[in-house]
Design an enzyme around this catalytic site. Structure first.
Site, PDB file in Angstrom:
ATOM      1  N   ASP A  55       0.864  -1.174   0.000  1.00  0.00           N
ATOM      2  CA  ASP A  55       0.000   0.000   0.000  1.00  0.00           C
ATOM      3  C   ASP A  55       0.907   1.234   0.000  1.00  0.00           C
ATOM      4  O   ASP A  55       2.138   1.137   0.110  1.00  0.00           O
ATOM      5  CB  ASP A  55      -0.960  -0.031   1.202  1.00  0.00           C
ATOM      6  CG  ASP A  55      -2.190   0.846   0.947  1.00  0.00           C
ATOM      7  OD1 ASP A  55      -2.139   1.702   0.040  1.00  0.00           O
ATOM      8  OD2 ASP A  55      -3.198   0.688   1.650  1.00  0.00           O
TER       9      ASP A  55
HETATM   10  C1  NOJ Z   1      -4.020   3.868   0.211  1.00  0.00           C
HETATM   11  C2  NOJ Z   1      -5.191   2.962   0.349  1.00  0.00           C
HETATM   12  O1  NOJ Z   1      -5.112   2.245   1.553  1.00  0.00           O
HETATM   13  C3  NOJ Z   1      -5.353   1.968  -0.791  1.00  0.00           C
HETATM   14  O2  NOJ Z   1      -6.566   1.296  -0.628  1.00  0.00           O
HETATM   15  C4  NOJ Z   1      -5.264   2.678  -2.101  1.00  0.00           C
HETATM   16  O3  NOJ Z   1      -5.494   1.773  -3.150  1.00  0.00           O
HETATM   17  C5  NOJ Z   1      -3.904   3.328  -2.201  1.00  0.00           C
HETATM   18  N1  NOJ Z   1      -3.752   4.308  -1.140  1.00  0.00           N
HETATM   19  C6  NOJ Z   1      -3.679   4.012  -3.544  1.00  0.00           C
HETATM   20  O4  NOJ Z   1      -4.422   5.171  -3.632  1.00  0.00           O
END
Ligand code: NOJ
Length: 753
Positions: A287
């Site tokens: 993430d």
């Molecule tokens: C953080 C989030 O937790 C995740 O779900 C998301 O896909 C990513 N950022 C990318 O934006």
């Protein structure tokens, strides 16, 4: 009791799921030989480059920076996220395939979560439909729209099991149940990917967040998750396994730690389970910054250590932080990581690019006519919104007659942005139809008297009350549309108090004094606790933020063109203080029950210290939720009768059929979600009080009845025992055919060897 050992395997149930939704093993099977050939030509810099996922602000202005272009020419980046100008994407891809040494194409990722431009209900709303085909069609529409602009990889579906409505990201989940979540996740994967990832309208899906993110302590985002391994496997990992079996192209690790080890550096999950037991060969991405966040977690000393921890655990691609780029080469030179481990990461990245056919067809597809926000897409979004709405209360005030005037009050009655809910980077308010728009269209402008009362959901002052009350006085009935603004749920937006924000309750109480039919419509990203407000209103129609077509869908439901048919995909608490709360909990040694319940006011003054009479409940809130999992009303009623089991004893390896007669005893055609639950009464480890195994959504005319039959394979009764073996145990089982998790017709069978 004898344990039946079964090696960890694909259960019948998931085989069944796969047969329903599965992609025939990712049709565009990449040539492993091609991957090896390419890998053999790559320098270590180019290899590390493939593991880099770089972001660009979607608000960036001006031309692409030369330095960024040079990074692509040098083969130092494998994927981008949030490059949202199609011409920039085209240019970067052109540079990658024409100007970099090996011409390896780029992935372009984006959070396309519940719609791209045409916005569908938030995932929790889709789950409330209990119709996975709607989630599939929503994902299909999203992929068609997003691939038109060159996105080839989405960070969805999210399949975190969410048992705490305070957690903001419950909105992005399919709720609390592992079977419901698995089926919806697989349906969405199929919608995004089709059965052939090389299809130009297919988009690689991402199963996220691996794993246990929904179990964060206290519902506080990014927090710690402590999950016993058996539960991790039986509940939290189950949807990921189903998605892996269905060919999901990638997975994303979660921000949280699980039992002391951050997911992004978690060998048990990423190596042993994913690659070992499941033989998953898709790509695993971190993430956003979750690699460097291992430093704050206290799992890595610095960026270099974080890179080692993540790469050694088998994380293929690093999102936004740059530890791989900065340190992997050095770590390999020092002998701390084998180059073969890096090669494995790169293989997984390249495999995905082959599967997407990017080497042959790297560019955005040409469309003659855009289908973005087409009438067909909007109709599909409306259908999903219609089927997702849940009727929680109705004192005969719904459906409302078409005749007469309506006072439309409330901060979400005409809030085109808010009705989309969280995670809609590409949705725009101007494309949406609000409840005001739709009711005016249906009833005529002169019959809809609008006064929002509160400009947005959190307004505390009462400045708009006078106008709202004056509007309500002029009308025959009042529809109050409230809830939460979109920004109050989603990532980093947990709430402790999950009641209606601002002074909405105060305004509802004022309106109730007028003694006119008062209908409460809520749009929110989570269950909203209503306290005694429920007694002031005649009906409650609840919608998890329904998206672009919220207005037409809600108007059709209010006017009875369609009977509500959504059912809760989560347990609805009386107060956030009851969370975590979920129907498939354990029984405890002192199960709460109505007979023994001692309320706070039942205790005599200066009572003798004693636990007698008390069990696992709160003195002030009791033990029941406001509404159980699976609950929902409609404009008709259904009866359940005549439960039959084809056998009272089943041999392990066999199956059992259970049926009941469901009758529409009301006056309108309506749909019922007939739910099938079991309970394993005694286990090597304790089992939940109920577990959903299946359901059927049926539509019956007034007076019509139907025999609904469920077949249960005994493999669906498996769980992980103390020794972490997946087992099916002989013994007693209860089953229910039920309208929700707290009622239904109860039967019993015995499982024998
Ligand atoms: C953080 C989030 O937790 C995740 O779900 C998301 O896909 C990513 N950022 C990318 O934006």
């Amino acid at each position: 009791m004898r344990l039946i050992f079964r090696p960890i395997k694909r259960t019948f149930f998931y085989a069944f799921l796969v047969s329903l939704f599965c992609l025939p093993a990712l049709a565009a099977t990449p040539s492993e030989a091609k991957i090896e050939q390419l890998l053999s030509k790559m320098t270590i810099t180019e290899k590390i480059g493939q593991t880099n996922l770089r972001g660009r602000s979607s608000r960036a202005t001006g031309p692409l920076p030369e330095a960024l272009k040079q990074t692509v020419i040098d083969g130092k980046v494998g994927a981008f996220l949030n490059v949202m100008k199609p011409h920039e994407r085209d240019e970067l891809q052109r540079i990658a395939v024409e100007e970099s040494r090996l011409g390896i194409p780029l992935l372009f990722g984006r959070d396309v979560i519940h719609g791209f431009k045409t916005i569908f209900p938030i995932p929790l709303g889709l789950a409330a439909s209990w119709q996975p085909e709607l989630a599939e069609s929503g994902a299909r529409v999203s992929a068609i729209e997003a691939t038109e602009l060159g996105v080839n990889w989405t960070f969805a579906p999210m399949m975190d099991i969410a048992r705490d409505p305070r957690w903001g990201r419950i909105a992005e989940s399919f709720g609390e149940d592992p079977v419901l979540t698995s089926i919806f996740s697989v349906a969405m994967v199929k919608g995004f990917q089709t059965d052939d990832l090389s299809n130009p309208t297919a988009m690689a899906a991402t199963a996220k967040h691996l794993v246990g993110y929904g179990a964060v302590e206290g519902g506080r985002d990014y927090n710690t998750s402590l999950i016993p391994e058996g539960e991790l496997r039986d509940v939290y990992l189950k949807p990921f396994k189903a998605a892996a079996d269905a060919g999901v192209a990638s997975m994303m690790t979660s921000f949280n730690e699980i039992n002391g080890v951050p997911a992004t550096g978690n060998k048990l999950i990423l190596k042993d389970v994913l690659r070992g037991e499941w033989q998953y060969d898709g790509m695993v991405v971190s993430d956003w910054d979750s690699v460097i966040e291992m430093i704050a977690h206290g799992f890595a000393a610095d960026k270099k250590h974080a890179a080692l921890r993540a790469a050694d655990a088998g994380l293929d691609m690093e999102m936004t932080s740059d530890t791989y780029e900065l340190y992997l080469e050095e770590i390999i030179a020092e002998g701390k990581l084998d180059i073969k481990q890096l090669d494995d990461l790169v293989r997984n990245v390249l495999r995905l690019k082959y599967r997407l056919n990017l080497f042959e067809s790297p560019h955005r597809r040409e469309v003659k006519e855009s289908s973005i926000l087409s009438a067909e897409h909007r109709q599909k979004a409306k259908e999903a919104a219609l089927q997702s709405a849940i009727l929680l209360k109705n004192n005969n005030s719904l459906p409302m007659p078409k005749k007469g005037t309506v006072a439309l009050i409330g901060p979400l009655a005409h809030a085109a942005h808010e009705q989309m809910g969280t995670w809609v980077f590409d949705g725009r308010a101007k494309n949406n139809i609000t409840v005001l728009d739709a009711l005016q269209q249906e009833l005529g402008n002169e019959n809809v008297i609008f006064a929002e009362g509160l400009a947005y959901s959190r307004v505390m002052n009462h400045d708009g009350f006078t106008a709202a009350i004056a509007a309500a006085k002029k009308a025959d009935r009042i529809v109050f549309v409230g809830g939460e603004e979109a920004i109050l749920s989603g990532e980093a937006h947990s709430r402790a108090d999950i009641s209606l924000p601002g002074s909405q309750e105060a305004l509802i109480k004022e309106l109730a004094k007028l003694n006119k039919p008062l209908i409460l419509v809520i749009m929110a990203g989570r269950p909203i606790t209503m306290g005694n407000i429920i007694d002031y209103v005649d009906a409650v129609l609840f919608n998890f933020h329904p998206g672009t077509m919220a207005g037409p869908a809600i108007s059709d439901l209010l006017l009875g063109k369609v009977s509500p048919s959504g059912r809760l995909p989560v347990t609805w608490p009386k107060s956030g203080a009851q969370a975590p709360i979920y129907y498939n909990h354990k029984n405890t040694g002192r199960p709460a029950n109505d007979k023994d319940f001692v309320g706070i006011n039942d205790i005599p003054v200066q009572a003798w210290q004693s636990s007698l009479g008390n069990d696992s409940h709160y003195l002030d809130l009791g033990f029941r939720p406001a509404y159980p999992f699976g609950y929902g009303l409609t404009y008709s009623q259904f009866s359940y009768a005549d439960l039959k089991l084809d056998q009272s004893q089943i041999k392990i390896g066999g199956s059992i059929k259970a049926s009941a007669i469901i009758k529409n005893t009301g006056k309108r055609e309506a749909s019922e979600v007939v739910q099938f639950y079991i309970q394993d009464v005694v286990g090597d480890v304790t089992r939940p009080v109920r577990e959903l195994k299946n359901w059927q959504k049926i539509t019956l005319k007034p007076g019509e009845s139907r025999t609904v039959t469920f077949e249960l394979q005994t493999d669906e009764l498996s769980f992980h025992n103390i020794a972490m073996q997946e087992v099916v145990e002989a013994g007693d089982f209860n089953l229910w055919i039920a309208p929700n998790a707290d009622s239904g017709l109860k039967g019993h069978f015995e499982l024998i060897e």
